[in-house]
Motif scaffolding. Structure first.
Motif, PDB file in Angstrom:
ATOM      1  N   ILE C 190       0.877  -1.169   0.000  1.00  0.00           N
ATOM      2  CA  ILE C 190       0.000   0.000   0.000  1.00  0.00           C
ATOM      3  C   ILE C 190       0.912   1.215   0.000  1.00  0.00           C
ATOM      4  O   ILE C 190       1.612   1.476   0.979  1.00  0.00           O
ATOM      5  N   PHE C 191       0.904   1.940  -1.082  1.00  0.00           N
ATOM      6  CA  PHE C 191       1.713   3.148  -1.163  1.00  0.00           C
ATOM      7  C   PHE C 191       0.857   4.334  -0.710  1.00  0.00           C
ATOM      8  O   PHE C 191      -0.185   4.607  -1.298  1.00  0.00           O
ATOM      9  N   VAL C 192       1.321   4.996   0.300  1.00  0.00           N
ATOM     10  CA  VAL C 192       0.529   6.085   0.860  1.00  0.00           C
ATOM     11  C   VAL C 192       1.102   7.403   0.350  1.00  0.00           C
ATOM     12  O   VAL C 192       2.248   7.752   0.638  1.00  0.00           O
ATOM     13  N   VAL C 193       0.298   8.097  -0.423  1.00  0.00           N
ATOM     14  CA  VAL C 193       0.722   9.373  -1.010  1.00  0.00           C
ATOM     15  C   VAL C 193       0.258  10.498  -0.101  1.00  0.00           C
ATOM     16  O   VAL C 193      -0.914  10.565   0.278  1.00  0.00           O
ATOM     17  N   ASP C 194       1.208  11.352   0.234  1.00  0.00           N
ATOM     18  CA  ASP C 194       0.870  12.498   1.069  1.00  0.00           C
ATOM     19  C   ASP C 194       0.666  13.700   0.159  1.00  0.00           C
ATOM     20  O   ASP C 194       1.630  14.186  -0.445  1.00  0.00           O
ATOM     21  N   PRO C 195      -0.530  14.191   0.036  1.00  0.00           N
ATOM     22  CA  PRO C 195      -0.736  15.303  -0.882  1.00  0.00           C
ATOM     23  C   PRO C 195       0.013  16.565  -0.472  1.00  0.00           C
ATOM     24  O   PRO C 195       0.305  17.407  -1.307  1.00  0.00           O
ATOM     25  N   MET C 241      -2.381   2.266  -4.381  1.00  0.00           N
ATOM     26  CA  MET C 241      -1.893   3.599  -4.013  1.00  0.00           C
ATOM     27  C   MET C 241      -3.031   4.375  -3.385  1.00  0.00           C
ATOM     28  O   MET C 241      -4.129   4.443  -3.938  1.00  0.00           O
ATOM     29  N   VAL C 242      -2.742   4.914  -2.222  1.00  0.00           N
ATOM     30  CA  VAL C 242      -3.799   5.638  -1.498  1.00  0.00           C
ATOM     31  C   VAL C 242      -3.382   7.093  -1.391  1.00  0.00           C
ATOM     32  O   VAL C 242      -2.326   7.410  -0.843  1.00  0.00           O
ATOM     33  N   VAL C 243      -4.222   7.986  -1.927  1.00  0.00           N
ATOM     34  CA  VAL C 243      -4.007   9.418  -1.719  1.00  0.00           C
ATOM     35  C   VAL C 243      -4.625   9.746  -0.366  1.00  0.00           C
ATOM     36  O   VAL C 243      -5.842   9.864  -0.227  1.00  0.00           O
ATOM     37  N   THR C 304      -4.110  -0.267  -8.237  1.00  0.00           N
ATOM     38  CA  THR C 304      -5.281   0.622  -8.198  1.00  0.00           C
ATOM     39  C   THR C 304      -4.929   1.852  -7.370  1.00  0.00           C
ATOM     40  O   THR C 304      -4.014   1.826  -6.553  1.00  0.00           O
ATOM     41  N   LEU C 305      -5.670   2.921  -7.617  1.00  0.00           N
ATOM     42  CA  LEU C 305      -5.469   4.143  -6.847  1.00  0.00           C
ATOM     43  C   LEU C 305      -6.766   4.512  -6.144  1.00  0.00           C
ATOM     44  O   LEU C 305      -7.855   4.308  -6.677  1.00  0.00           O
ATOM     45  N   HIS C 306      -6.640   5.057  -4.959  1.00  0.00           N
ATOM     46  CA  HIS C 306      -7.827   5.400  -4.175  1.00  0.00           C
ATOM     47  C   HIS C 306      -7.620   6.707  -3.453  1.00  0.00           C
ATOM     48  O   HIS C 306      -6.500   7.097  -3.140  1.00  0.00           O
ATOM     49  N   PHE C 307      -8.754   7.355  -3.146  1.00  0.00           N
ATOM     50  CA  PHE C 307      -8.744   8.498  -2.229  1.00  0.00           C
ATOM     51  C   PHE C 307      -9.224   8.009  -0.879  1.00  0.00           C
ATOM     52  O   PHE C 307     -10.202   7.276  -0.790  1.00  0.00           O
ATOM     53  N   ALA C 308      -8.557   8.398   0.165  1.00  0.00           N
ATOM     54  CA  ALA C 308      -9.018   7.997   1.496  1.00  0.00           C
ATOM     55  C   ALA C 308      -8.599   9.051   2.495  1.00  0.00           C
ATOM     56  O   ALA C 308      -7.661   9.828   2.260  1.00  0.00           O
ATOM     57  N   SER C 309      -9.296   9.054   3.582  1.00  0.00           N
ATOM     58  CA  SER C 309      -8.899   9.944   4.664  1.00  0.00           C
ATOM     59  C   SER C 309      -8.885   9.137   5.940  1.00  0.00           C
ATOM     60  O   SER C 309      -9.908   8.601   6.342  1.00  0.00           O
ATOM     61  N   PRO C 332      -9.206   0.502  -0.347  1.00  0.00           N
ATOM     62  CA  PRO C 332      -7.910   0.021  -0.837  1.00  0.00           C
ATOM     63  C   PRO C 332      -7.623  -1.407  -0.371  1.00  0.00           C
ATOM     64  O   PRO C 332      -7.091  -2.228  -1.127  1.00  0.00           O
ATOM     65  N   LEU C 333      -8.005  -1.695   0.863  1.00  0.00           N
ATOM     66  CA  LEU C 333      -7.741  -3.029   1.383  1.00  0.00           C
ATOM     67  C   LEU C 333      -8.551  -4.074   0.637  1.00  0.00           C
ATOM     68  O   LEU C 333      -8.062  -5.166   0.309  1.00  0.00           O
TER      69      LEU C 333
END
Lengths: 775, 353, 353
Positions: C190-195, C241-243, C304-309, C332-333
C-alpha cells in the motif's frame, strides 16, 4: 333600576332614590339624551317611588309647564299607601291631566294572575318563562314610542288615568355565547380554507366589458378598431386581397372557348396576375411579421416604438369604457358582489387568475399563430405557379374528335371529304393554339415535348375519324338522303358542335383544375385571418397593453389585500377562540329554520366588514399607488371585528352593526329562533288580556284593582319585522288584529292595564309653603 | 475561533479562522448575531457582521445538539460545501460570480461545529410573498431565476430542491440558496416527496439530471404567479391561466423528463438570450491529459498480459484482383448498352411504322 | 503430526511447525498448558483456542505466538505500507483496523479475528485507543520496517488468510537482512501518497514542499525492481496507491465525487475502481511535481489508486475535534484482497487491470 337607554323619542327619567334637588338636572340630562337619540323628545317616562309623588309635585308642574314634553307616563313603584283603607296612591292632580298616564306598580316582581277567573295567584315564573324581570321588560316596552303612545291612550280611557299594569312579553335575543360561537363560524365561512382550489375559474364574477382585457371576446360598441382605415397595413391588406381576387377572376375567365381563343384572356397577363398575387401575399406576411416584432415588449409600448407603430397605422385612440377608473370600478363591483358568495381566499385566487390572464404577452407571441396559418406555403405557389395541367392525350376528347370527323365525313361525295378535312384541320389548329397557350402560361415559348406528341395523337384520331367517315359515306353512297343539303348542313353543324364542345370541355377542365391548384380563394381567407390576428394583437398587446398591465397589477394588489383581510380575520378568530369554545355545542342545535339562520345573518355582517375594510383600498388603487394598497388592512379588519363583537354584546341581533351596508332591501335582521320555539311569539302576543299575565302588584293588593269591562285595556305590540311570525302562525286570531307594530326593539307581548278601584288614587294638592318658589 | 456555540446576543469581537474555497487560510474579525434554526432545517444560521472593514457574512453551521439529533446534517453541510466550492472555483476571478447563486466565502468542516461562510443572502425568500409582485417584477423574477438555473446547469450542478423557501428575491434579482440537496449530474440524489420536486425525484435511486431543476424552477414560477401551491402529485393545471404563463411553462411539467424543455429554451421564450455566465472550464486540460496517460498505461499493461496475435495471412496480389473487377464491370456495361440500343431501335421502328 | 514449513508473518522467517507445545491465553499473557492431557477429544477442544510459540530464529522480534491451526491456513498475506514518515501511514492503518473491527468487511462476506490476540490487544491500546480519543499519533521511526498488527481474515469461499501489516518508513532505507526477508514475503503493498508533499496542498499545517519524490517509494521500488526477470516490465505484486488526507482535498474536483459517503454494499465493481484510479491518477498527474509519486503504477502490473482519509478531518491543537472518523479506508484493502485472491469471483480478476 338601571338607566335604560332611551330609544327614538322616549326620554327616561328615574327619580327613585335620588334627592329632589338633583331631579331637575336629571330631567335636563334625560331630555338631552333623548334628543341625541333621534327625533324630538316629546315623550317622558318618569319612574318614581309611589311614596314620593307628593314631594315631586313641583317638578311635575315644571315638567309639564315647560312644554318640552308632550306626553308623560309616570310609573309609581311602591307598596300601597294605605292598604287597609284601600288607598294605593296619593298623587297630585297634576298627574291626572290629559296626556299623562299614571301607572302604579305595587310589587316589582308581581304575580301571575288570571283575571277572568280570579283564580289563585301563581308565581310570575309561570308566565314569564324566560327568567326576565317583568318590570324591566315593562320599562323597556314603554320606551318604545309606539307602545308609549298606545299605553297613554289606553290609560286615558280609564278612570283617574291611572292603572296597574300586567304583562307578558317575549324577547328576541340570543345569549352571547351562542352569538360569539356563531360569529366565529361566520368568520370561518367568509374567509374560507387555504387549500381551496380556485374553483370559480369559469363561473367567477364577470368583469363585463373588462373581460376583453382578460381574453374574452367582447364587442366594444363605438370602437372603430385599432387600425386606421387609411393606414399602410390596411392598404397593404386591401391590395393583397385585390390582387388575389383579380388573379382569380382572370383565371376564371380563361375557361371556355372564348378563353382559349382570345389571346388576352389566356395570355401571359394571367400568369403575371397570379404571381403578383403571390408576391403581395408574401409582402403582407412580411409586413405583419415585422410590425409584430417591432411592437414586441411585454408591458407598455414605449414612446419610440409607439410612434413607429402609429406610422404603420395603429390607432391609439382610447378605447371607450376601458380606462383606469372603469377598470377599478368593475373590479370593485365584481369583488364586492363576490365577497358573500365566495370565500375570501377563493376570491384572492380568482383575483390572481385575473391578474395572470390580464398580463400582456408581447406581440411577438402572436407570430406563432401567424405562422400556423402558413401563408408562406401559399405565396411561393402563387409566385411560381404550377403549369396548366393540360391533358396531353385526353381520351374523351379524342373520341369526340373522331366522332366529329366521322360525322363530318359521313356525307358522301366531295362535300363529306371537304367538310371532314376542314374540320380535321380546324381541330388541329385549335389544339395547337391550346398548346401554345399552355406554354405561355408557363412562360415558355414552345410546348412541352409530351404535348407535342399529343398532337400526333389528335391528328391520328382526326384522320381515323375521317377515314371511318369516308368509309361509311362510301357504304352509304347509294342513299340519296345523305346528299341532301339539310343533311349536309346538319351533319356539319353536329360535327362543329361536337368538336366545339369537346374542345371547350378539354380546355376548361384544365383551367378549373389549375384554379383548384392555385387556391386563390384560400389565399384570400388567409389574408383575412392574418388581418384578424393583427388586429387582435394590436388591440391586446399595444393599445390595451397599459390597461392590461394596470388590471394585472391592480388585481394582484387586491388579491394581496383580500388575502390579508382573510388572514387577519382568521387570526382574530383564533385569538378569541377561547370565548367561543364553551358555546360550541349550542351552535350545533341552532340550525337553519324557515326564516333565516344565525349563520348567514352573521356571515353577511362579516362580509360587510370585509367590504368596509377593502373600501379604502379601492380608493388607493384609483389613485395609482399600487404598492400602498395593503397598508392598514390588517389592523382595520381586526378593529372591525372587535367592533362587531361589542355590537353583538350590546345590541344582540336587533340591529345591523354600524359598518353594515345599507342597501335598498336593508331589512332589519330577524331571526325566528330568537323568539323561542315556533308559535311561541304568536301565543305571547295573542294572549288573552284577561288570561294569565304577570300583574305588577302584590297578591294581597289585587283587591285594589277593579277589573271589568271598563277597567281593562290591553296593548299588544310586536316588532314589525316579526309580523309574519305573529300573523301567519295558526288560524286567524281576532285578538291579533290590533297589534301595535313597532319599528324597532326586541320585545313583543301584551300589556294589560287594569283600572284601580274607586278611591285607590287620592289626589290632593300639596300644601303650599309660604315661601315656595313658583317655577 | 469560537468552538462552543454562542447563543444569544454577543457584541464581543471574535477572530474567525477558516479556509477560503481554495483551501487557503482566511481570518476575519467579526461580531456574531444570534443563532437561528428554522423549523425542520438541518443547520443553523446566524449573521456575522464585520469588524475589520470587510463585507458582512452569514454563517451556517451544524451545532452540536442538532448534530447529535440528526447525524445526516453533517453530510448535508459537506455536500453543500463541495457544491458551493465547485461553483466558487468555476466563477472565481477573473470571472464574475453570478448574483443569482449563493456564494461561498469560507469553510471549516473539521471543527467540532463545522460551518460554512456565505456572502449574506439577498432579500427575502419567496415563501408567502406570492401576491406581492407586480407584473414587471414577476417577469424580472422569472428571468433572474432561470438565469440562476442556467448558471448551475452550465456547471453540471443540479439543485434538486427549488422551492419558494430556497429562492430569494430582493426586488431586482432572484437568488438560489440552500445547496444541501444539490448534486452533480449523474450522482444519486435523495428522494424528495413534495410537489415542488419532479415526479421522478420522488422514488429512491434517482440520478440527478438537469431536467429536475426545470421542473423545480417551473414550480416556483407557477406558485409566484398564481399564488396556488403545487399539487402534491402530478402537474398543475394551466389550462385556464393567462397566455404568458402557459407559453412559458409549456411542456415543463411533462412526465418523461426527456421531453421537458431545457433552461435555455425557457429563457428564449422570455426573449432573453440564454448565454451562461463565463466561468473557468470544468476540467483542467492537464487533468484530461492525466486521464489519457492512465488509459494508455493501462492498455500497455493489458497488452502485456495477452499472447502475441498470429500474423494475418498475406492478402492476394493486388494486381490480379483489380483486373478481375475491371473485366466484370466492362461486361456489364456492354450488355446494358446493347439492350438499350435494341429497345431504342425497336421503338423508332414502331413509330415509323 | 507432520512437520511443515510455514512462513511466520511476524518475524518473516520460515519456521517449522510440528505440533509444538500448546500455550493458552490467560488474560494478557500466554501460559503453557500445565498438564498435558491424553483425552483426544479434550485435546481437540483445547487446540481450537490454543497457540504455539514461533521459534523466532532471527531473534529480532519479541516473543510471538501463532494460533494452533496456523498450518491449515492459507499462505500469509504480508502487506506493507510504504510512505514517508509524515504520510499518515499509522493513522491509515489504525483507521483500517478500526473499520475492520466495526465490521466493515462483513458486506464482502469476510470475517476476522486477531491472529495473535495479545499483540492485537497491545496494538489496539497503543494506537487505536489513542486516535479514538482524538489524539494525534507520532510519526513512524524513519528507516525501519516495523510490524504493526496481524489479523486472520476468514472467507467462506477461499479460506482463512493471515494478513500482517508492516509499516515501512523509507527515508534512509538501509538494505539489510530484514528488508530482504520482507521483500520475499510480501504479497501486497500500500503506497501512501501524502498530498502535502506531492502537490504542496496545504491545510492547517504548512506544505512540506521541497521534496521532489517520496524517498520511501523510491527505495522500495528500487529494491523490488531488482527482482524483475530480464524482459519483464511489470512486477506481479498487488499494489494499491492511497491518496491519503483526502479530507483536505475533498472540495476539489474530482475528489469531491469520491469522498462522498458511499456505503460499501459488498459489491466489488472493477469498473468503479478503475474510474477512481483514473481520477486519482489524473489528479496527481495535473501537477508535474507529483509525477514521481506515480512511479508505482508503472512498476506493478495490477495497481489501483484510491482516495481515502484516515482521520476524516484536520487536527486542531494536536487533537481531532469530532473524533477519529476514517473515510473510505477499507476500499484500498478490499482492492488488495481482490488482487491477492482473498476475495474470489469472476470480477475480482478484473480489478487493477
Amino acid at each position: 333600576m338601571s338607566e335604560a337607554t332611551s330609544d327614538a323619542g322616549v326620554a327616561l327619567l328615574s327619580l327613585r332614590a335620588a334627592p329632589t334637588e338633583l331631579a331637575r338636572e336629571r330631567f335636563e340630562a334625560a331630555l338631552a339624551a333623548a334628543s341625541r337619540a333621534g327625533d324630538d323628545a316629546c315623550r317622558l317616562l318618569l319612574i318614581d317611588d309611589a311614596a314620593r309623588l307628593g314631594e315631586h309635585h313641583d317638578l311635575f308642574e315644571t315638567i309639564l309647564a315647560s312644554r318640552r314634553v308632550d306626553s308623560m307616563i309616570c310609573l309609581a313603584i311602591g307598596p300601597p299607601v294605605d292598604r287597609p283603607q284601600g288607598q294605593a296612591l296619593r298623587a297630585t292632580p297634576v298627574l291626572t291631566v290629559e296626556s299623562v298616564a299614571l301607572l302604579w306598580v305595587g310589587d316589582e316582581s308581581g304575580v301571575a294572575w288570571r283575571m277572568d277567573t280570579r283564580g289563585a295567584v301563581r308565581p310570575p315564573e309561570a308566565v314569564q318563562t324566560d327568567g326576565s324581570q317583568p318590570l324591566s321588560r315593562l320599562v323597556a316596552a314603554l320606551l318604545t314610542a309606539e307602545v308609549f303612545d298606545h299605553v297613554v291612550a289606553a290609560v286615558a280611557q280609564l278612570p283617574n288615568r291611572a292603572a296597574n299594569p300586567g304583562l307578558r312579553t317575549a324577547a328576541g335575543q340570543l345569549d352571547l355565547a351562542t352569538l360569539l360561537a356563531g360569529h366565529a363560524q361566520a368568520i370561518a365561512m367568509v374567509t374560507g380554507r387555504d387549500a381551496d382550489e380556485p374553483t370559480i375559474e369559469r363561473g367567477g364574477p364577470s368583469l363585463e366589458n373588462c373581460e376583453l382585457l382578460v381574453g374574452g371576446d367582447t364587442v366594444l360598441p363605438g370602437y372603430a378598431g385599432p387600425l386606421r382605415p387609411d393606414s399602410p397595413l390596411v392598404r397593404l391588406r386591401a391590395e393583397s386581397e385585390r390582387s388575389c381576387r383579380e388573379a382569380d377572376r382572370l383565371v376564371r375567365q380563361m375557361a371556355g372557348l372564348s378563353g382559349l381563343v382570345r389571346p388576352a384572356r389566356s395570355g401571359p397577363g394571367v400568369l403575371a396576375a397570379v404571381s403578383t398575387a403571390g408576391r403581395r401575399l408574401g409582402e403582407y406576411h412580411d409586413a405583419l411579421t415585422d410590425v409584430l416584432e417591432l411592437g414586441d415588449s411585454a408591458g407598455t409600448v414605449d414612446s419610440s416604438r409607439r410612434i413607429e407603430l402609429e406610422r404603420q397605422g395603429v390607432c391609439w385612440d382610447p378605447v371607450p369604457g376601458l380606462n383606469r377608473l372603469t377598470i377599478v370600478a368593475r373590479l370593485q363591483s365584481a369583488v364586492d358582489g363576490a365577497i358573500g358568495r365566495y370565500p375570501l381566499r377563493t376570491l384572492a385566487s380568482w383575483l390572481l387568475l385575473v391578474s395572470d390572464r390580464a398580463m400582456p404577452q408581447g406581440s411577438a407571441a402572436h407570430l406563432d399563430r401567424l405562422d400556423r396559418l402558413n401563408p408562406m406555403a401559399t405565396a411561393p405557389r402563387l409566385s411560381s405557379p404550377p403549369p396548366l395541367p393540360l391533358a396531353a392525350v385526353p381520351a374523351p376528347a379524342l373520341a369526340a374528335v373522331a366522332t366529329g370527323c366521322l360525322l363530318a365525313g359521313v356525307v358522301p361525295g366531295w362535300w363529306g371529304a371537304v367538310a371532314g378535312g376542314v374540320f380535321a384541320v380546324l381541330w388541329l389548329v385549335m389544339v395547337t393554339v391550346a398548346y401554345r397557350r399552355e406554354a405561355a402560361q408557363r412562360g415558355e415559348r414552345s410546348a412541352r415535348a409530351v404535348l407535342r406528341s399529343g398532337l400526333l395523337a389528335h391528328a391520328g384520331a382526326a384522320l381515323a375519324g375521317l377515314a371511318a367517315g369516308r368509309a361509311v359515306a362510301v357504304a352509304l353512297a347509294p342513299t340519296p338522303l345523305l346528299s341532301t343539303v339539310p343533311v349536309r348542313v346538319a351533319t356539319a353543324a353536329a360535327a362543329a358542335a361536337l368538336l366545339g364542345f369537346a374542345l371547350s370541355r378539354w380546355w376548361s377542365a384544365a383551367v378549373h383544375q389549375w384554379r383548384t391548384q392555385l387556391r386563390l380563394d384560400r389565399a384570400v381567407r388567409v389574408i383575412a385571418a392574418q388581418d384578424a390576428i393583427l388586429r387582435e394583437a394590436a388591440l391586446r398587446e399595444w393599445v390595451l397593453a397599459g390597461q392590461r398591465s394596470f388590471l394585472s397589477d391592480a388585481a394582484r394588489a387586491m388579491a394581496g389585500a383580500v388575502r390579508e383581510v382573510a388572514e387577519s380575520l382568521d387570526g382574530w378568530r383564533e385569538r378569541h377562540a377561547s370565548d367561543a369554545d364553551a358555546a360550541a355545542a349550542p351552535v350545533a342545535t341552532l340550525d337553519r329554520d324557515a326564516v333565516g339562520d344565525l349563520q348567514s345573518l352573521l356571515a353577511e355582517d362579516v362580509a360587510d366588514a370585509a367590504r368596509a375594510t377593502l373600501a379604502p383600498c379601492w380608493e388607493v388603487l384609483r389613485s395609482g399607488a399600487l404598492d400602498r394598497v395593503r397598508l392598514g388592512v390588517a389592523e382595520d379588519a381586526e378593529a372591525l371585528m372587535d367592533q362587531h363583537r361589542q355590537h353583538l354584546a350590546r345590541q344582540n341581533i336587533d340591529q345591523r352593526p354600524p359598518f353594515a351596508r345599507r342597501g335598498d332591501d336593508a331589512r332589519s335582521p330577524r331571526l325566528a329562533q330568537a323568539w323561542g320555539p315556533p308559535g311561541h311569539l304568536a301565543e305571547v302576543v295573542g294572549a288573552a288580556s284577561d288570561g294569565l299575565l304577570v300583574q305588577l302588584c302584590a297578591a294581597e293588593d289585587l283587591q285594589l284593582l277593579e277589573p271589568g269591562r271598563w277597567g281593562t285595556q290591553a296593548v299588544r305590540f310586536a316588532p314589525r319585522s316579526t309580523q309574519d311570525l305573529v300573523l301567519d302562525h295558526g288560524p286567524r286570531d281576532a285578538r291579533l288584529d290590533d297589534v301595535v307594530w313597532t319599528g324597532s326593539g326586541h320585545l313583543a307581548g301584551v300589556i294589560r292595564l287594569v283600572a284601580l278601584r274607586a278611591g285607590a288614587v287620592e289626589l290632593i294638592w300639596p300644601e303650599e309653603a309660604p315661601d315656595a318658589h313658583r317655577l | 475561533m469560537p468552538t462552543a456555540s454562542d447563543r444569544g446576543l454577543d457584541t464581543a469581537v471574535h477572530q474567525l479562522r477558516c479556509s477560503d474555497p481554495h483551501g487557503r487560510p482566511l481570518t476575519r474579525t467579526v461580531r456574531f448575531g444570534p443563532w437561528h434554526t428554522p423549523a425542520g432545517a438541518l443547520a443553523s444560521v446566524r449573521p456575522v457582521t464585520a469588524a475589520d472593514g470587510g463585507p458582512d457574512l452569514a454563517q451556517k453551521a451544524v451545532l452540536t445538539d442538532l448534530g447529535r439529533r440528526a447525524g445526516y446534517a453533517y453530510e448535508m453541510l459537506e455536500n453543500e460545501a463541495r457544491i458551493a466550492a465547485r461553483l466558487s472555483h468555476r466563477y472565481d476571478s477573473p470571472y464574475a460570480y453570478p448574483p443569482e447563486l449563493v456564494r461561498l466565502v469560507g469553510y471549516d468542516l473539521d471543527g467540532e461545529e463545522p460551518f460554512l461562510l456565505f456572502a449574506p443572502p439577498r432579500g427575502v425568500s419567496l415563501a408567502g410573498a406570492a401576491a406581492d409582485l407586480h407584473s414587471a417584477a414577476l417577469r424580472q423574477l422569472e428571468e433572474s431565476l432561470l438565469r440562476g438555473v442556467l448558471a448551475l446547469a452550465s456547471s453540471q450542478v443540479v439543485h434538486g430542491a427549488l422551492t419558494p423557501q430556497t429562492v430569494r428575491w430582493d426586488g431586482q434579482c432572484a437568488q438560489i440558496t440552500e445547496l444541501g440537496y444539490a448534486r452533480l449530474t449523474g450522482e444519486e440524489s435523495p428522494p424528495q416527496t413534495t410537489g415542488w420536486a419532479a415526479p421522478e425525484q420522488r422514488a429512491g435511486g434517482h440520478r440527478a439530471r438537469l431536467a429536475d431543476d426545470v421542473w423545480g424552477a417551473g414550480a416556483v414560477i407557477y406558485h409566484v404567479v398564481t399564488g396556488a401551491p403545487m399539487p402534491a402529485t402530478g402537474a398543475p393545471r394551466l389550462t385556464n391561466r393567462g397566455e404568458a404563463l402557459r407559453a412559458l411553462l409549456d411542456g415543463v411539467f411533462t412526465e418523461p423528463a426527456e421531453r421537458r424543455p431545457d433552461v435555455a429554451t425557457l429563457l428564449r421564450r422570455l426573449r432573453v438570450e440564454p448565454s451562461p455566465p463565463d466561468g473557468a472550464a470544468l476540467t483542467d486540460p492537464a487533468f484530461a491529459a492525466g486521464g489519457h496517460a492512465f488509459d494508455e498505461r493501462l492498455a500497455r499493461k493489458r497488452a502485456s498480459l495477452r499472447p502475441a496475435p498470429t500474423p494475418a495471412p498475406p492478402p492476394l496480389p493486388r494486381r490480379r484482383r483489380s483486373w478481375l473487377w475491371g473485366g466484370a464491370t466492362a461486361l456489364l456495361l456492354v450488355t446494358l448498352g446493347v439492350m438499350s440500343m435494341a429497345s431504342g431501335v425497336g421503338a423508332l421502328l414502331a413509330v415509323a411504322a | 503430526m507432520n512437520a511443515r514449513l510455514v512462513l511466520c508473518p511476524i518475524c518473516l522467517e520460515s519456521v517449522e511447525w510440528a505440533g509444538q507445545d500448546l500455550f493458552l491465553r490467560d488474560g494478557g499473557k500466554y501460559v503453557p498448558l500445565a498438564t498435558p492431557t491424553t483425552n483426544p477429544n479434550k485435546l481437540a477442544v483445547l487446540r481450537r483456542s490454543a497457540y504455539w510459540r514461533c521459534p523466532n530464529p532471527a531473534g529480532d522480534t519479541a516473543d510471538h505466538y501463532l494460533p494452533w491451526a496456523y498450518a491449515s491456513y492459507r499462505p500469509p498475506v504480508v502487506v506493507g505500507l510504504v510512505g514517508d514518515s509524515r504520510a499518515g501511514k499509522s493513522h491509515l492503518l489504525a483507521g483500517m483496523i478500526l473499520e475492520i473491527e466495526r465490521g466493515g468487511l462483513q458486506p464482502y462476506g469476510l470475517g476476522w479475528e486477531p491472529l495473535d490476540a495479545v499483540r492485537h490487544a497491545a496494538f489496539h491500546a497503543e494506537v487505536v485507543e489513542r486516535v479514538l480519543g482524538g489524539e494525534r499519533l507520532p510519526p513512524t521511526n524513519p528507516g525501519v520496517v516495523e510490524f504493526a498488527d496481524a489479523l486472520l481474515i476468514k472467507s467462506p469461499v477461499t479460506g482463512s488468510w493471515p494478513v500482517a501489516f508492516f509499516d515501512i518508513a523509507g527515508e534512509g532505507f538501509q538494505r539489510g537482512e530484514r528488508e530482504g526477508r520482507f521483500v520475499i514475503g510480501t504479497r501486497g503493498l500500500i503506497f501512501v501518497v501524502d498530498p502535502a508533499t506531492a502537490l504542496g496542498v496545504v491545510g492547517a499545517e504548512p506544505g512540506n514542499g521541497g521534496r521532489t519524490q517520496d524517498l520511501a517509494f523510491a527505495a522500495v521500488l528500487a529494491q523490488l525492481r531488482a527482482l524483475l526477470a530480464p524482459g519483464q516490465t511489470y512486477l506481479d505484486l498487488a499494489a494499491v496507491m492511497v491518496v491519503n488526507k483526502a479530507d483536505r482535498l475533498r472540495l476539489r474536483h474530482p475528489v469531491d465525487t469520491w469522498m462522498r459517503p458511499h456505503d460499501g454494499d459488498g459489491h466489488v465493481d472493477p469498473a468503479r475502481i478503475r474510474a477512481e484510479s483514473r481520477d486519482a491518477y489524473a489528479f496527481l498527474y495535473q501537477h508535474r511535481s507529483a509525477w514521481p509519486w506515480l512511479a508505482p503504477f508503472d512498476t506493478f502490473r495490477r495497481c489501483t489508486l484510491h482516495f481515502a482519509s484516515a482521520t476524516g478531518g484536520e487536527e486542531r491543537d494536536g487533537r481531532y475535534p469530532r473524533g477519529f472518523r476514517p473515510r473510505r479506508v477499507l476500499e484500498p484493502l478490499v482492492a488488495l484482497f481482490a488482487m491477492t485472491g482473498v476475495l474470489a469471483g469472476p470480477e475480482m480478476t478484473e480489478v487493477g487491470i
